[in-house]
Design an enzyme around this catalytic site. Sequence first.
Site, PDB file in Angstrom:
ATOM      1  N   ASP A 252      -6.178  -2.044   6.336  1.00 36.76           N
ATOM      2  CA  ASP A 252      -4.868  -2.702   6.184  1.00 36.76           C
ATOM      3  C   ASP A 252      -3.720  -1.816   6.673  1.00 36.76           C
ATOM      4  O   ASP A 252      -3.556  -0.688   6.205  1.00 36.76           O
ATOM      5  CB  ASP A 252      -4.689  -3.010   4.684  1.00 36.76           C
ATOM      6  CG  ASP A 252      -3.303  -3.521   4.315  1.00 36.76           C
ATOM      7  OD1 ASP A 252      -2.603  -4.061   5.196  1.00 36.76           O
ATOM      8  OD2 ASP A 252      -2.934  -3.404   3.122  1.00 36.76           O
TER       9      ASP A 252
ATOM     10  N   HIS B 103       0.971  -2.931  -1.035  1.00 40.90           N
ATOM     11  CA  HIS B 103       0.267  -2.284   0.079  1.00 40.90           C
ATOM     12  C   HIS B 103       0.535  -0.785   0.065  1.00 40.90           C
ATOM     13  O   HIS B 103       1.662  -0.350  -0.177  1.00 40.90           O
ATOM     14  CB  HIS B 103       0.733  -2.864   1.414  1.00 40.90           C
ATOM     15  CG  HIS B 103       0.452  -4.327   1.556  1.00 40.90           C
ATOM     16  ND1 HIS B 103      -0.703  -4.814   2.099  1.00 40.90           N
ATOM     17  CD2 HIS B 103       1.185  -5.413   1.200  1.00 40.90           C
ATOM     18  CE1 HIS B 103      -0.682  -6.135   2.084  1.00 40.90           C
ATOM     19  NE2 HIS B 103       0.459  -6.529   1.544  1.00 40.90           N
TER      20      HIS B 103
END
Lengths: 551, 551
Positions: free
Chosen positions: A194, A364
């Site tokens: 990611d 994130h």
Amino acid sequence: MSRSKSRLSIIPLGGVGEIGKNMTLYWYGQDMIVVDAGLKFPDEDMLGIDIVIPDITFLVENREKIRGIFLTHGHEDHIGGLPYVLREINVPVYGTRLTLGLVENKLREAGVHDVKLVTMDGKSRVQLGQFAVSPFYVNHSIPDTVGFAIETPEGIVIHTGDYKFDQTPIDGRHADIHKLAQWGARGVLALVGDSTNAERPGYTPSEMTVGIRIDEIISQAPGRVILSTFASNIHRLQLMIRAAERHGRKVAIVGRSMVNNVQTSLQLGYLEAQPDTLIDPDEVNKLPPEKVVILSTGSQGEPMSALTRMARAAHRKIEIVPGDTVVLASSPIPGNEKFVARTIDQLFRAGAHVIYRGVHASGHGSQEELKWMLQLVRPKYFLPVHGEFRMQRIHADLALQLGIQPDHIFITEIGDVVEFEDGRARLGGKVPAGSVMIDGLGVGDVGNIVLRDRKLLSQDGILVVVVTLSKTTGHILSGPDIISRGFVYVRESEALLDEANRLVESTLSKLVSDNVSEWSSLKTAVRDTLGRYLYEQTRRRPMILPIIMEA
Amino acid sequence: MSRSKSRLSIIPLGGVGEIGKNMTLYWYGQDMIVVDAGLKFPDEDMLGIDIVIPDITFLVENREKIRGIFLTHGHEDHIGGLPYVLREINVPVYGTRLTLGLVENKLREAGVHDVKLVTMDGKSRVQLGQFAVSPFYVNHSIPDTVGFAIETPEGIVIHTGDYKFDQTPIDGRHADIHKLAQWGARGVLALVGDSTNAERPGYTPSEMTVGIRIDEIISQAPGRVILSTFASNIHRLQLMIRAAERHGRKVAIVGRSMVNNVQTSLQLGYLEAQPDTLIDPDEVNKLPPEKVVILSTGSQGEPMSALTRMARAAHRKIEIVPGDTVVLASSPIPGNEKFVARTIDQLFRAGAHVIYRGVHASGHGSQEELKWMLQLVRPKYFLPVHGEFRMQRIHADLALQLGIQPDHIFITEIGDVVEFEDGRARLGGKVPAGSVMIDGLGVGDVGNIVLRDRKLLSQDGILVVVVTLSKTTGHILSGPDIISRGFVYVRESEALLDEANRLVESTLSKLVSDNVSEWSSLKTAVRDTLGRYLYEQTRRRPMILPIIMEA
């Protein structure tokens, strides 16, 4: 694509060069598995489009090879495309309990039935053809988020999904760093990681920091506290409910998606509240303000959300009044800034004390966490995914800093095939990939021509010019009539439209008396003459639609 | 409005409850002066609109009272509406040299002639009727920016315009804090103050900090450095040119607005460069990369700007290549985030090293500077302006903290009249005020109905249904024909459109045979039947335009 011998291919079908519609295909011999099936929201130039999903032509062509779809977590950019995919390819879907709970709701609403949903947890290992898939827990802004270790004949691939490392997670469940370290020690072929926050230096703060701030805000608020956040951020809703309970307040939930998510999470045990904490929004006005917390959707300024309607006094049950403290526990998603600002203004106008900064932590990981992942896993090859190009590029640069070879890093576009054979990787060909736009019930029936027309129509409107010609003589029987929409305010522009009419009439009359009878020539003449005149007069270029009838 | 005796009125006609189109009217007895005449860029729901200016109905009604327009500085949100205003009201325009230099270019391009432009400087005091106006220098992101001390029979009003306090200004010109302090000591009736950065705590950094960073970037860059910023930020362009000279580099300017602004500023002495520093863009490719700096427009990601074209290799002379360092010395204006991100991605794809954060300082003062202004001026009354509602509200809260009485603070909307009489202020009535949308050459000919139609057209397109009826029998002679634009991809939706056609035909035939002949009934029937059918089939609501012809 034919292939001489078996090899592993990793093919991003979405989520690279973009944020959203994440989907990755893993292929070995006669077996394929898919990780995630997300949607994304339309760009500002996709007028009228509701959502965008990956083009799954290649999956449909290979449907007999697909063994299953694995889901990392329950966010729309990872599961939102699922109903559309399952209508084409009915294969089993694997995910954790909460993820599948959310998927079940989604499939029910979409009228997609008879799907085999298989629940996984941190101990699962699912063997499908040549693949064995083991989930590992990570931290993210929705509970029960996992990444996958995918064992293949070529080696292990670690697919992170969205993640951060939170040392003080709300649900007490830490990321499975020990598993990651063990795989890293064994040897990992590739990391598919990611990149969403690759631009951010340092560490992403723990969700716990948000909890501390929320507690502080509630403890200091003289009246009601309205807390708004993403409906799917169950951790944050848990923090809010706990803080309310600590300060002796009741909690009402407003906004359809939040009500749904809270229900599902309570049922499945991902959210806890004391028996008498949650109250109906109807009861809010019966309690003293200092005993009330309201959890609401609308933190992105969505014009029809509960929060915006409460601010405009357009909500059925609750209205923002002076004395209220309103918290936007979020940060604006790029593109939403103006909507969020407008909502904040409405809340200020309603007299609320509004707190709209500093009550958020991303789901994130930032650069230091991405380095941790790279360092734990120590992959031979690296594919930065889930991000726009610059994020992939910066994520790749981090990997370079950690000593991964430049030619072992693949910054892919959708449809790129990264092939692994005998322990070596290379960029193979491309498979069909792209975006499918969904507008209402239409899947893919809006393309570039339709969008170009919508763009034109949105800028300067349309003029329809209708004329009826005689079947026998070819002369004008009636018209030309000009009807406009979205061009000018007709009542104030009568002279302009009258002159336009005269111009079209004289153009057509001349052509007809010159015996020009091909309709295409007549239409082109109308379009050119009228277009030129209107541009000279107004500097606008409306769409001009000449219609010739015969009678 | 009639008035029993003379009083001072301050009337914001733009720039309150919004960012942009700043305009404030001062009125005493038979005299009016206007400060600034700005534009703003359209909101995302103003489809096809080019710019928005204040509604000046009230100025036009009172044109014989207006003595002059005073400009604080040369930014579009303060001078962009000037050509439109001057076409209606030709009065003298007062401003500093650079401001009027930029205004001259603007009026020439707009074809507005015979305007009296009067240059002011820090020593000027202009008496017009009952008003005496003295400019004072402030710091801002364009040189030669001033605020005004406006002496009136009711007392002195300080109109700040946009400002910050920069202790190390690039041009060495400090804000006139001594004058402000002197007026403050004498007694100021009202402060009309810029609220743009009222949300930001602390101080805004000096422009000099940007200079230090730019110098560092240039000194470390191995190849060409492309620096992009606002074309009007002459201070920053000066920093860039100085840094280039210090490191032995030549400077090329690209982008029409930057070329124009640099020319004007050089001519008027607001920008300095050594004689051989500036080179033609054609010469860039003849020099070694480490000897080149390029100043470019496009820091807001504008799709047609020089920077975006260079990144896409679509610029005539210069292309971004690996080895280039590109700096976006700006921060995205709200609403532009996605464009900026797209440009950054294109630059990364072109192989450039891209620096897009931390090379910017705002031109507007933060909270501590706003407090300094309030404290220096010590006004009796306070009007926070130049900002959206929340910024005005927060600016008002700062004034409350500094001891200004709540009922001495006026958070105005456009058109609000704040009246001062015998040393006391109150909110009077309202004058006509609003937004005028400009689309091409049309000023105000696009209103809500046109915008609503554009919105509808942009979402789901249009279907035109044409039918010709017999003049004598009323029966269908030809049609119905359906033409669609922006609705569906026609080739893939033939069945849908065929069925729609059949439906319209049967609906009309039935009505006609029932002797219904009012066109409005026929049209309504077509709209309803077709609309319902299309919504059922597609969940879309295109505009439906029935056209009935007679022959």
